[in-house]
Scaffold this active site. Structure first.
Site, PDB file in Angstrom:
ATOM      1  N   THR A 125      70.741  -3.029  41.523  1.00 31.91           N
ATOM      2  CA  THR A 125      70.311  -1.647  41.275  1.00 31.91           C
ATOM      3  C   THR A 125      70.138  -0.954  42.618  1.00 31.91           C
ATOM      4  O   THR A 125      69.289  -1.367  43.421  1.00 31.91           O
ATOM      5  CB  THR A 125      68.982  -1.647  40.506  1.00 31.91           C
ATOM      6  OG1 THR A 125      69.192  -2.372  39.288  1.00 31.91           O
ATOM      7  CG2 THR A 125      68.518  -0.240  40.195  1.00 31.91           C
ATOM      8  N   PHE A 145      72.276  -4.021  32.876  1.00 31.93           N
ATOM      9  CA  PHE A 145      71.196  -3.561  31.997  1.00 31.93           C
ATOM     10  C   PHE A 145      70.520  -4.712  31.256  1.00 31.93           C
ATOM     11  O   PHE A 145      69.788  -4.482  30.299  1.00 31.93           O
ATOM     12  CB  PHE A 145      71.743  -2.537  30.992  1.00 31.93           C
ATOM     13  CG  PHE A 145      72.259  -1.293  31.659  1.00 31.93           C
ATOM     14  CD1 PHE A 145      71.397  -0.250  31.959  1.00 31.93           C
ATOM     15  CD2 PHE A 145      73.588  -1.175  32.021  1.00 31.93           C
ATOM     16  CE1 PHE A 145      71.860   0.894  32.601  1.00 31.93           C
ATOM     17  CE2 PHE A 145      74.066  -0.041  32.659  1.00 31.93           C
ATOM     18  CZ  PHE A 145      73.198   1.006  32.948  1.00 31.93           C
ATOM     19  N   CYS A 160      61.824  -4.713  37.969  1.00 31.93           N
ATOM     20  CA  CYS A 160      62.671  -3.515  37.908  1.00 31.93           C
ATOM     21  C   CYS A 160      61.916  -2.206  37.762  1.00 31.93           C
ATOM     22  O   CYS A 160      62.007  -1.350  38.640  1.00 31.93           O
ATOM     23  CB  CYS A 160      63.689  -3.673  36.777  1.00 31.93           C
ATOM     24  SG  CYS A 160      64.872  -4.982  37.116  1.00 31.93           S
ATOM     25  N   ARG A 193      56.692 -11.125  38.705  1.00 34.91           N
ATOM     26  CA  ARG A 193      56.731 -10.041  39.683  1.00 34.91           C
ATOM     27  C   ARG A 193      56.040  -8.795  39.103  1.00 34.91           C
ATOM     28  O   ARG A 193      56.368  -8.355  38.011  1.00 34.91           O
ATOM     29  CB  ARG A 193      58.180  -9.725  40.082  1.00 34.91           C
ATOM     30  CG  ARG A 193      58.773 -10.827  40.965  1.00 34.91           C
ATOM     31  CD  ARG A 193      60.210 -10.548  41.361  1.00 34.91           C
ATOM     32  NE  ARG A 193      61.153 -10.921  40.314  1.00 34.91           N
ATOM     33  CZ  ARG A 193      62.492 -10.907  40.473  1.00 34.91           C
ATOM     34  NH1 ARG A 193      63.018 -10.529  41.616  1.00 34.91           N
ATOM     35  NH2 ARG A 193      63.291 -11.261  39.486  1.00 34.91           N
TER      36      ARG A 193
HETATM   37  N1  LIG Z   1      65.967  -9.120  36.948  1.00 37.69           N
HETATM   38  C1  LIG Z   1      66.383  -8.219  36.082  1.00 37.69           C
HETATM   39  O1  LIG Z   1      65.967  -8.201  34.925  1.00 37.69           O
HETATM   40  C2  LIG Z   1      67.397  -7.187  36.501  1.00 37.69           C
HETATM   41  C3  LIG Z   1      68.074  -6.461  35.520  1.00 37.69           C
HETATM   42  C4  LIG Z   1      69.019  -5.512  35.907  1.00 37.69           C
HETATM   43  C5  LIG Z   1      69.253  -5.279  37.256  1.00 37.69           C
HETATM   44  N2  LIG Z   1      68.547  -5.984  38.188  1.00 37.69           N
HETATM   45  C6  LIG Z   1      68.857  -5.732  39.603  1.00 37.69           C
HETATM   46  O2  LIG Z   1      69.750  -6.741  40.038  1.00 37.69           O
HETATM   47  C7  LIG Z   1      69.480  -7.099  41.397  1.00 37.69           C
HETATM   48  C8  LIG Z   1      69.154  -8.578  41.484  1.00 37.69           C
HETATM   49  O3  LIG Z   1      67.978  -8.829  40.739  1.00 37.69           O
HETATM   50  P1  LIG Z   1      67.479 -10.311  40.422  1.00 37.69           P
HETATM   51  O4  LIG Z   1      66.276 -10.166  39.569  1.00 37.69           O
HETATM   52  O5  LIG Z   1      68.627 -11.122  39.965  1.00 37.69           O
HETATM   53  O6  LIG Z   1      67.054 -10.745  41.903  1.00 37.69           O
HETATM   54  P2  LIG Z   1      66.558 -12.194  42.406  1.00 37.69           P
HETATM   55  O7  LIG Z   1      65.615 -11.914  43.486  1.00 37.69           O
HETATM   56  O8  LIG Z   1      66.162 -13.020  41.237  1.00 37.69           O
HETATM   57  O9  LIG Z   1      67.892 -12.850  43.018  1.00 37.69           O
HETATM   58  C9  LIG Z   1      68.535 -12.386  44.167  1.00 37.69           C
HETATM   59  C10 LIG Z   1      69.206 -13.589  44.833  1.00 37.69           C
HETATM   60  O10 LIG Z   1      70.001 -13.119  45.904  1.00 37.69           O
HETATM   61  C11 LIG Z   1      69.947 -14.096  46.952  1.00 37.69           C
HETATM   62  N3  LIG Z   1      70.368 -13.463  48.209  1.00 37.69           N
HETATM   63  C12 LIG Z   1      69.723 -12.525  48.928  1.00 37.69           C
HETATM   64  N4  LIG Z   1      70.444 -12.186  50.017  1.00 37.69           N
HETATM   65  C13 LIG Z   1      71.568 -12.938  49.984  1.00 37.69           C
HETATM   66  C14 LIG Z   1      72.708 -13.037  50.827  1.00 37.69           C
HETATM   67  N5  LIG Z   1      72.851 -12.265  51.919  1.00 37.69           N
HETATM   68  N6  LIG Z   1      73.671 -13.906  50.483  1.00 37.69           N
HETATM   69  C15 LIG Z   1      73.561 -14.667  49.384  1.00 37.69           C
HETATM   70  N7  LIG Z   1      72.508 -14.620  48.545  1.00 37.69           N
HETATM   71  C16 LIG Z   1      71.527 -13.756  48.847  1.00 37.69           C
HETATM   72  C17 LIG Z   1      68.499 -14.545  46.927  1.00 37.69           C
HETATM   73  O11 LIG Z   1      68.347 -15.797  47.568  1.00 37.69           O
HETATM   74  C18 LIG Z   1      68.233 -14.603  45.425  1.00 37.69           C
HETATM   75  O12 LIG Z   1      68.516 -15.885  44.893  1.00 37.69           O
HETATM   76  C19 LIG Z   1      68.334  -6.180  41.834  1.00 37.69           C
HETATM   77  O13 LIG Z   1      68.875  -5.044  42.427  1.00 37.69           O
HETATM   78  C20 LIG Z   1      67.674  -5.814  40.536  1.00 37.69           C
HETATM   79  O14 LIG Z   1      67.004  -4.575  40.593  1.00 37.69           O
HETATM   80  C21 LIG Z   1      67.657  -6.947  37.833  1.00 37.69           C
END
Ligand SMILES: NC(=O)c1ccc[n+]([C@@H]2O[C@H](COP(=O)([O-])OP(=O)(O)OC[C@H]3O[C@@H](n4cnc5c(N)ncnc54)[C@H](O)[C@@H]3O)[C@@H](O)[C@H]2O)c1
Length: 440
Positions: A121, A155, A266, A334
């Site tokens: 996002t 989403f 989020c 979180r």
């Molecule tokens: N969690 C949700 O429900 C959800 C839903 C829709 C969108 N999003 C969006 O999706 C994105 C990811 O969310 P998430 O909850 O999966 O995050 P998360 O923190 O669970 O996972 C992110 C991962 O990225 C890895 N990472 C960070 N930098 C890196 C790099 N340079 N190279 C390789 N790996 C790297 C981290 O180690 C981590 O495992 C965010 O922008 C979030 O807003 C999340």
């Protein structure tokens, strides 16, 4: 098709597993070596229904692999997903460092045409920044490779992530390239069979669509919580009001439950990030500011209810907490309301005995072993000798508890229900003082 997913958190791992399940060759890469080691050993580090079986099956079928090697992973994919975190920076803006670091890495290793798909996002305009970072890194290597950057916000809901990915309401593809849109359509075809849910739009609109969806949902929650506060003071019952307004098809029943405030990875950060973006355009967003303010106030409500009965000084008091995750069916804590509550109660000298069906390990990771927090596998053990039970998460397991056992376990028959799980008359008939949200 060959797919690379950078970031194996909630979004990346679900994306990788679902794309591998339908036959693609997927390589997931993460900077966290420990996470990758656990995934390689067949262990899924997050609680998400159906995900472990899918990961194990796809790994055994050699359609899904895990690595920490970014060069290898960039070389693998024709489609490169960016699914890394975009946490809130101190000023509320979305911190794009992880996303842009991945863009730099892609530019450093890209050697053949690819589609770069941003699933994180991100603020409006990020696709342009990602393109610029990749282009600059390619230029430094004096390499000329064609690539497209597509905004493809996710989403999915934690707790129903696999179902949401495989049966999406909509698939948003933000691109100005007809060819990239067609390749995205082909990649998503297995999840787009019953009717067409794929919408192609320009990247800026796609990026804003994600924020618009989250702030709309957060607004519904804050409005209901504000109305609940009003109902409580007026002697009305917000649960009856909720059903009364939900019957209007223009309003509907979903997402109008009053509670102890929204949390998770989020809504809080996305509301803040959009308000921050608006400031950069010199545009006032009083509604967004209010949504956040109402939510902050709501997160303090459970503490205020406890103090209202037990007094300001909670030294020597024990409070049972049911539910640590920010919502049911996840272990994600979180920005969870439970954290605001526990930290406030600790400041007043209370001890906490907490139970959650899935988030105990996460709570231990966050708070460590400490005298003031006892983590209990059994919900009734959490009640033992406590001066109150506070419910923070709407886990289905809490819906029909054994009230007699609860009453015998608690030192004082007080339930503060942050999720309106019970019928007040029933709970009071069981001998409890029952304080819920927006109910007389
Ligand atoms: N969690 C949700 O429900 C959800 C839903 C829709 C969108 N999003 C969006 O999706 C994105 C990811 O969310 P998430 O909850 O999966 O995050 P998360 O923190 O669970 O996972 C992110 C991962 O990225 C890895 N990472 C960070 N930098 C890196 C790099 N340079 N190279 C390789 N790996 C790297 C981290 O180690 C981590 O495992 C965010 O922008 C979030 O807003 C999340």
């Amino acid at each position: 098709m060959k797919v690379t997913v950078v970031g194996t958190g909630y979004v990346g791992l679900v994306t990788g597993a679902c794309l591998a399940q339908v036959g693609n060759q997927v390589l997931c890469v993460d900077a966290d070596a420990d996470k990758i080691a656990r995934l390689r050993a067949g262990e899924v580090p997050i609680h998400e229904a159906d995900l472990p079986a899918m990961v194990q099956e796809a790994t055994a079928g050699e359609r899904l692999g895990f690595t920490t090697n970014i060069a290898e992973s960039v070389a693998h994919g024709d489609f490169l997903f960016i699914a890394v975190g975009t946490p809130a920076d101190e000023d509320g803006s979305a911190d794009l460092r992880q996303v842009l670091a991945v863009a730099d890495d892609i530019g450093r290793y890209l050697a053949r045409p690819a589609i770069i798909i941003n699933k994180s996002t991100v603020p409006v305009g990020t696709a342009v920044k990602v393109r610029a970072h990749i282009a600059a890194a390619l230029q430094e290597r004096a390499v000329d490779v064609a690539f497209d950057v597509v905004a493809n916000p996710e989403f999915l809901k934690e707790g129903a992530a696999v179902a949401d990915f495989t049966k999406p309401d909509r698939i948003i593809v933000g691109t100005d390239s007809v060819a990239a849109a067609e390749q995205m359509r082909a990649l998503y075809a297995p999840f787009n069979r019953s009717h067409d849910r794929l919408m192609v739009m320009d990247p800026l609109s796609a990026e804003l669509t994600k924020y618009a969806a989250n702030v709309m949902l957060a607004t519904k929650i804050s409005l209901m919580n504000e109305l609940a506060g009003l109902a409580e003071r007026m002697g009305a019952d917000i649960e009856q009001v909720r059903q009364g307004i939900g019957a209007d098809p223009r309003i509907g029943y979903s997402f109008i439950y009053p509670g102890c405030g929204y949390g998770g990875s989020c809504f809080p950060k996305d509301v803040r990030a959009l308000a921050h973006s608006a400031r950069q355009y010199d545009f006032d967003t009083p509604l967004l500011t209010a949504v956040e303010r109402v939510n902050d106030r709501q997160k303090g409500l459970l503490e205020r209810k406890v103090v209202g009965v037990l007094g300001e000084d909670l030294t020597g008091k024990t409070i049972a907490v049911w539910g640590l995750a920010f919502k049911a069916n996840t272990d994600d804590m979180r920005e969870a309301p439970s954290r605001v509550l526990m930290e406030a109660l600790w400041r007043r000298g209370a001890r906490i005995q907490a139970h959650d069906p899935e988030a105990l390990e996460e709570a231990l990771r966050i708070y460590g072993e400490r005298y003031a927090l006892q983590l209990c596998r059994d919900p009734y053990a959490a009640c033992a000798g406590a001066d109150a039970l506070v419910i923070c998460t709407e886990w289905p397991q809490f819906r029909s508890p054994d009230f007699i056992r609860m009453r015998h376990s608690l030192r004082r028959a007080l339930i503060v229900d942050g999720r309106n799980m019970y019928d007040p008359a029933t709970v009071r008939a069981e001998g409890f003082t029952y304080l819920a949200i927006g109910r007389p």
